[in-house]
Scaffold this motif. Structure first.
Motif, short mmCIF file in Angstrom:
data_model
loop_
_atom_site.label_atom_id
_atom_site.label_comp_id
_atom_site.label_asym_id
_atom_site.label_seq_id
_atom_site.Cartn_x
_atom_site.Cartn_y
_atom_site.Cartn_z
N ASN A 117 0.83 -1.21 0.00
CA ASN A 117 0.00 0.00 0.00
C ASN A 117 0.86 1.25 0.00
O ASN A 117 0.58 2.20 -0.72
CB ASN A 117 -0.90 0.02 1.23
CG ASN A 117 -2.06 -0.97 1.09
OD1 ASN A 117 -2.30 -1.47 -0.01
ND2 ASN A 117 -2.73 -1.25 2.18
N ALA A 118 1.91 1.24 0.84
CA ALA A 118 2.79 2.40 0.94
C ALA A 118 3.45 2.67 -0.41
O ALA A 118 3.58 3.82 -0.82
CB ALA A 118 3.84 2.17 2.01
N ARG A 119 3.86 1.60 -1.07
CA ARG A 119 4.52 1.74 -2.37
C ARG A 119 3.57 2.33 -3.41
O ARG A 119 3.93 3.25 -4.12
CB ARG A 119 5.04 0.40 -2.86
CG ARG A 119 6.55 0.27 -2.73
CD ARG A 119 7.14 -0.76 -3.67
NE ARG A 119 6.49 -2.05 -3.60
CZ ARG A 119 6.75 -2.97 -2.68
NH1 ARG A 119 7.64 -2.72 -1.75
NH2 ARG A 119 6.14 -4.12 -2.67
N SER A 120 2.35 1.79 -3.45
CA SER A 120 1.43 2.26 -4.48
C SER A 120 1.05 3.72 -4.23
O SER A 120 0.79 4.47 -5.16
CB SER A 120 0.20 1.36 -4.55
OG SER A 120 -0.51 1.40 -3.34
N LYS A 121 1.02 4.11 -2.95
CA LYS A 121 0.71 5.50 -2.62
C LYS A 121 1.83 6.43 -3.10
O LYS A 121 1.57 7.46 -3.67
CB LYS A 121 0.54 5.65 -1.10
CG LYS A 121 -0.88 6.04 -0.71
CD LYS A 121 -1.02 6.08 0.80
CE LYS A 121 -1.84 4.93 1.33
NZ LYS A 121 -1.67 4.70 2.76
N SER A 122 3.07 6.01 -2.86
CA SER A 122 4.19 6.90 -3.18
C SER A 122 4.42 7.03 -4.68
O SER A 122 5.02 7.99 -5.13
CB SER A 122 5.48 6.40 -2.50
OG SER A 122 5.85 5.16 -3.04
N THR A 123 3.95 6.05 -5.47
CA THR A 123 4.17 6.16 -6.91
C THR A 123 3.07 7.00 -7.58
O THR A 123 3.20 7.38 -8.73
CB THR A 123 4.21 4.76 -7.59
OG1 THR A 123 3.05 4.03 -7.18
CG2 THR A 123 5.45 3.99 -7.21
N ARG A 124 2.02 7.24 -6.82
CA ARG A 124 0.93 8.01 -7.41
C ARG A 124 1.22 9.50 -7.46
O ARG A 124 1.96 10.00 -6.66
CB ARG A 124 -0.35 7.77 -6.60
CG ARG A 124 -1.53 7.48 -7.55
CD ARG A 124 -2.73 7.08 -6.73
NE ARG A 124 -2.75 5.65 -6.48
CZ ARG A 124 -3.36 5.12 -5.39
NH1 ARG A 124 -3.94 5.84 -4.50
NH2 ARG A 124 -3.37 3.82 -5.23
#
Ligand SMILES: [Zn+2]
Length: 124
Positions: A117-124
């Motif tokens: 989740n943290a990763r997908s948030k930061s790539t957005r």
């Protein structure tokens, strides 16, 4: 319930170690300040290195403080009888995971999900 006495002892030792490390960093900081005041030469060249050293030290301090909070939290959980329980799904945390990271708050599955989740948030 599993016996976590050994992990509890390790956490208590870890808490002492972290506090000592933190104090050592603070002491170094103080002596670095004193040295800086004592030498009027070469300030310009040292500036960049000093800023870098300071940055590194602050990052290390933050990391130590974070780990200390986690360790204290785990100790409280042990005392209240919830140690080794995942805080998201309520399932027991894998013993191998606790062995590697006694202050773990989440089971592997929840940790993996959280990281994702943290990763997908930061790539957005
Ligand atoms: Zn979980």
């Amino acid at each position: 319930m599993a016996d976590f006495t050994e992990l509890y002892e390790r956490l208590k030792e870890e808490r002492i170690r972290l506090k000592e490390e933190f104090q050592r960093l603070k002491a170094e900081e103080k002596s670095a300040d004193e040295q800086r005041e004592g030498s009027p030469f070469g300030k310009r060249e040292e500036g960049a290195t000093e800023a870098f050293e300071l940055e590194k030290r602050l990052a290390l301090e933050r990391q130590l403080a974070d780990t200390l909070v986690e360790v204290e939290h785990a100790l409280k959980k042990y005392e209240s009888g919830t140690y080794g329980i995942c805080e998201l799904c309520g399932q027991p945390i894998e013993p191998a995971r606790l062995e590697a990271l006694p202050q773990a708050k989440l089971c592997l599955e929840c940790k993996a999900r959280q990281a994702k989740n943290a990763r997908s948030k930061s790539t957005r």
